[in-house]
Design a protein around this motif. Structure first.
Motif, PDB file in Angstrom:
ATOM      1  N   LEU A  76       0.859  -1.179   0.000  1.00  0.00           N
ATOM      2  CA  LEU A  76       0.000   0.000   0.000  1.00  0.00           C
ATOM      3  C   LEU A  76       0.899   1.234   0.000  1.00  0.00           C
ATOM      4  O   LEU A  76       1.946   1.204   0.616  1.00  0.00           O
ATOM      5  CB  LEU A  76      -0.882  -0.010   1.260  1.00  0.00           C
ATOM      6  CG  LEU A  76      -1.712  -1.297   1.463  1.00  0.00           C
ATOM      7  CD1 LEU A  76      -2.451  -1.242   2.804  1.00  0.00           C
ATOM      8  CD2 LEU A  76      -2.701  -1.495   0.324  1.00  0.00           C
ATOM      9  N   PRO A  77       0.608   2.315  -0.658  1.00  0.00           N
ATOM     10  CA  PRO A  77      -0.615   2.553  -1.434  1.00  0.00           C
ATOM     11  C   PRO A  77      -0.425   2.342  -2.950  1.00  0.00           C
ATOM     12  O   PRO A  77      -1.088   3.008  -3.735  1.00  0.00           O
ATOM     13  CB  PRO A  77      -0.862   4.029  -1.146  1.00  0.00           C
ATOM     14  CG  PRO A  77       0.538   4.615  -1.152  1.00  0.00           C
ATOM     15  CD  PRO A  77       1.445   3.519  -0.625  1.00  0.00           C
ATOM     16  N   TYR A  78       0.455   1.416  -3.330  1.00  0.00           N
ATOM     17  CA  TYR A  78       0.719   1.278  -4.762  1.00  0.00           C
ATOM     18  C   TYR A  78      -0.245   0.355  -5.479  1.00  0.00           C
ATOM     19  O   TYR A  78      -0.324   0.347  -6.700  1.00  0.00           O
ATOM     20  CB  TYR A  78       2.155   0.770  -4.996  1.00  0.00           C
ATOM     21  CG  TYR A  78       3.187   1.700  -4.403  1.00  0.00           C
ATOM     22  CD1 TYR A  78       3.336   2.980  -4.938  1.00  0.00           C
ATOM     23  CD2 TYR A  78       3.978   1.313  -3.338  1.00  0.00           C
ATOM     24  CE1 TYR A  78       4.260   3.860  -4.399  1.00  0.00           C
ATOM     25  CE2 TYR A  78       4.908   2.181  -2.801  1.00  0.00           C
ATOM     26  CZ  TYR A  78       5.045   3.445  -3.328  1.00  0.00           C
ATOM     27  OH  TYR A  78       5.957   4.310  -2.795  1.00  0.00           O
ATOM     28  N   PHE A  79      -0.911  -0.508  -4.709  1.00  0.00           N
ATOM     29  CA  PHE A  79      -1.801  -1.478  -5.334  1.00  0.00           C
ATOM     30  C   PHE A  79      -2.939  -1.773  -4.367  1.00  0.00           C
ATOM     31  O   PHE A  79      -2.719  -1.824  -3.151  1.00  0.00           O
ATOM     32  CB  PHE A  79      -1.007  -2.766  -5.653  1.00  0.00           C
ATOM     33  CG  PHE A  79      -1.685  -3.634  -6.672  1.00  0.00           C
ATOM     34  CD1 PHE A  79      -1.793  -3.216  -8.002  1.00  0.00           C
ATOM     35  CD2 PHE A  79      -2.226  -4.860  -6.317  1.00  0.00           C
ATOM     36  CE1 PHE A  79      -2.430  -4.003  -8.946  1.00  0.00           C
ATOM     37  CE2 PHE A  79      -2.860  -5.659  -7.264  1.00  0.00           C
ATOM     38  CZ  PHE A  79      -2.967  -5.234  -8.586  1.00  0.00           C
ATOM     39  N   PRO A  80      -4.172  -1.929  -4.877  1.00  0.00           N
ATOM     40  CA  PRO A  80      -5.330  -2.018  -3.972  1.00  0.00           C
ATOM     41  C   PRO A  80      -5.443  -3.314  -3.163  1.00  0.00           C
ATOM     42  O   PRO A  80      -6.095  -3.324  -2.121  1.00  0.00           O
ATOM     43  CB  PRO A  80      -6.531  -1.877  -4.920  1.00  0.00           C
ATOM     44  CG  PRO A  80      -6.023  -2.243  -6.270  1.00  0.00           C
ATOM     45  CD  PRO A  80      -4.580  -1.875  -6.287  1.00  0.00           C
ATOM     46  N   VAL A  81      -4.856  -4.415  -3.644  1.00  0.00           N
ATOM     47  CA  VAL A  81      -4.929  -5.647  -2.832  1.00  0.00           C
ATOM     48  C   VAL A  81      -3.529  -6.035  -2.362  1.00  0.00           C
ATOM     49  O   VAL A  81      -2.546  -5.745  -3.040  1.00  0.00           O
ATOM     50  CB  VAL A  81      -5.578  -6.829  -3.606  1.00  0.00           C
ATOM     51  CG1 VAL A  81      -7.033  -6.551  -3.911  1.00  0.00           C
ATOM     52  CG2 VAL A  81      -4.823  -7.134  -4.890  1.00  0.00           C
ATOM     53  N   ASP A  82      -3.444  -6.687  -1.214  1.00  0.00           N
ATOM     54  CA  ASP A  82      -2.107  -7.026  -0.718  1.00  0.00           C
ATOM     55  C   ASP A  82      -1.720  -8.456  -1.105  1.00  0.00           C
ATOM     56  O   ASP A  82      -2.492  -9.193  -1.707  1.00  0.00           O
ATOM     57  CB  ASP A  82      -1.979  -6.761   0.781  1.00  0.00           C
ATOM     58  CG  ASP A  82      -2.856  -7.683   1.612  1.00  0.00           C
ATOM     59  OD1 ASP A  82      -3.078  -8.835   1.185  1.00  0.00           O
ATOM     60  OD2 ASP A  82      -3.318  -7.251   2.679  1.00  0.00           O
TER      61      ASP A  82
END
Ligand code: ZN
Ligand code: ZN
Length: 405
Positions: free
Chosen positions: A139-145
């Motif tokens: 986060l915050p580069y991609f919505p799912v981890d």
């Protein structure tokens, strides 16, 4: 399969079935950054991703650029071996070679298993590629981890000089000359050998020798051709890339059979890539410009290397009836002129029935005649051969062209 081979080797059909065949697909061929500019549409705008299916069913994926998303959307789990396996080689960590990873849908499917190979970067340390995954998904580069990525993932570190076996295939890795390092891979399959050497710049004696080792006698030698020879000597010197001319020199020197120009510059329009390809073909017999959607089969009887484009990118088509005259160059290099009828036309191109076999990725002059207000009018168009299929008419082949002007 090309019509010519069907025609001349039709009687060998039984034997054909036993020949080991490998299939190499180009899902992304653009270097540095994806392009959506219509002027780059024909060769394609996705960043590097190749897929090689070896005769034993092992699936290799070379690099994880944005082309990987396309591969994922047409995903068919590998088959052939008892336990189908996918082995993914990442040449280095520049964006254009990793940015497809979070968008590769098969990584989110629990039963899938992937083996990843890449080198330990001195900037990242242990488990470099694993860290790249985590950083991309943070986060915050991609919505799912990362927890959403359910597929089994195994990571293996490789270095220049390593050689190892996967199924029936031998893989060799060599360092190439590129900022922060890059690996080139040579994959020897029973159907033939593919050398993948993207992102490299000539001029370092040791690494130039590594490149020649990778390319030596390869059936397909995929080399960085981002810049023109003039750019490489002047404004783009030190940027870590190569040119068509360097690829030709290495191919000649090492006895590589087919050269594929790869990692097209984002600023190179289709016309510019056409011109690069034309120059390379003047100097070396068997050259293709990597093109999104292109498939090369290796090991088929007759022509050991066959390139073709599946009809995945065809536009809205209309049946038509235009008399046309077609001028071009055959596969054997001879000029031809032929009268035919164009029966299938789209805004981008046409499917033309021909007796002659033109060369894939060559230009055709298509003059069509249509009735107009002042009698018959002729329309002259330049077409570029994107596919060749066996035709429906006897003695004819179906040639797909994209109009370039
Ligand atoms: Zn690159
Ligand atoms: Zn790079």
């Amino acid at each position: 399969m090309l019509a010519r081979n069907q025609a001349s080797h039709g009687g060998l059909a039984r034997k054909d079935m036993t020949a080991p065949i490998a299939k190499l697909s180009f899902w992304g061929v653009r270097g540095s950054t994806p392009t959506v500019d219509p002027a780059t549409w024909r060769y394609g705008g996705n960043t590097p991703c190749l897929e090689l299916i070896a005769p034993d069913g092992t699936q290799f994926i070379l690099d994880c650029g944005t082309g990987l998303r396309m591969l994922g959307s047409r995903w068919a789990a590998p088959s052939g071996g008892k336990t189908p396996e996918t082995h993914i080689f990442v040449t280095h960590y520049h964006w254009d070679h990793i940015q497809g990873i979070p968008f590769f849908a098969p990584l989110y499917v629990e039963n899938n298993e992937f083996h990843f190979y890449s080198f330990r970067s001195k900037y990242l340390g242990r488990d470099s590629l694993k860290q790249v995954f985590e950083a991309q998904m943070a986060l915050p580069y991609f919505p799912v981890d990362m927890s959403a990525m359910n597929a089994k993932r195994k990571f293996k570190e490789v270095e220049g000089g390593d050689s190892f076996q996967i199924g029936e295939n031998t893989i060799t890795a060599r360092w190439l000359n590129h900022p922060q390092g890059c690996l080139g891979f040579r994959i020897e399959t029973p159907a033939g050998t593919v050398a993948y050497a993207t992102d490299n710049e000539p001029g370092d004696a040791t690494l130039d020798e590594s490149l020649r080792e990778l390319a030596s006698g390869a059936d397909i030698f995929i080399n960085d051709a981002q810049f023109t020879p003039e750019q490489l000597e002047t404004t783009r010197k030190g940027w870590g890339h190569s040119s068509w001319l360097e690829g030709v020199k290495v191919a000649r020197h090492t006895g590589a059979k087919t050269l594929v120009l790869f990692h097209h510059d984002p600023d190179s329009t289709d016309r510019m890539v056409d011109s690069i390809l034309r120059q390379a073909r003047e100097e070396f017999d068997s050259v293709f410009a990597a093109s999104e959607g292109m498939v090369i089969t290796l090991g088929a009887p007759g022509d050991r290397v066959q390139a073709h484009m599946p009809g995945t990118r065809t536009a809205l088509r209309r049946e038509a009836q235009f008399n046309a005259k077609v001028c071009g160059v055959t596969e054997g290099g001879k000029d031809f002129e032929e009268e035919t009828v164009v029966r299938d036309l789209s805004l981008q191109g046409a499917l033309i029935s021909l007796k002659h076999l033109p060369r894939l990725q060559s230009e055709l002059q298509v003059t069509m005649e249509a009735p107009g207000a002042d009698g018959v009018q002729s329309m002259k168009l330049r077409g570029y051969v994107v596919r060749i299929d066996s035709g429906t008419e006897k003695g004819h082949i179906a040639v797909g062209v994209v109009f370039t002007d």
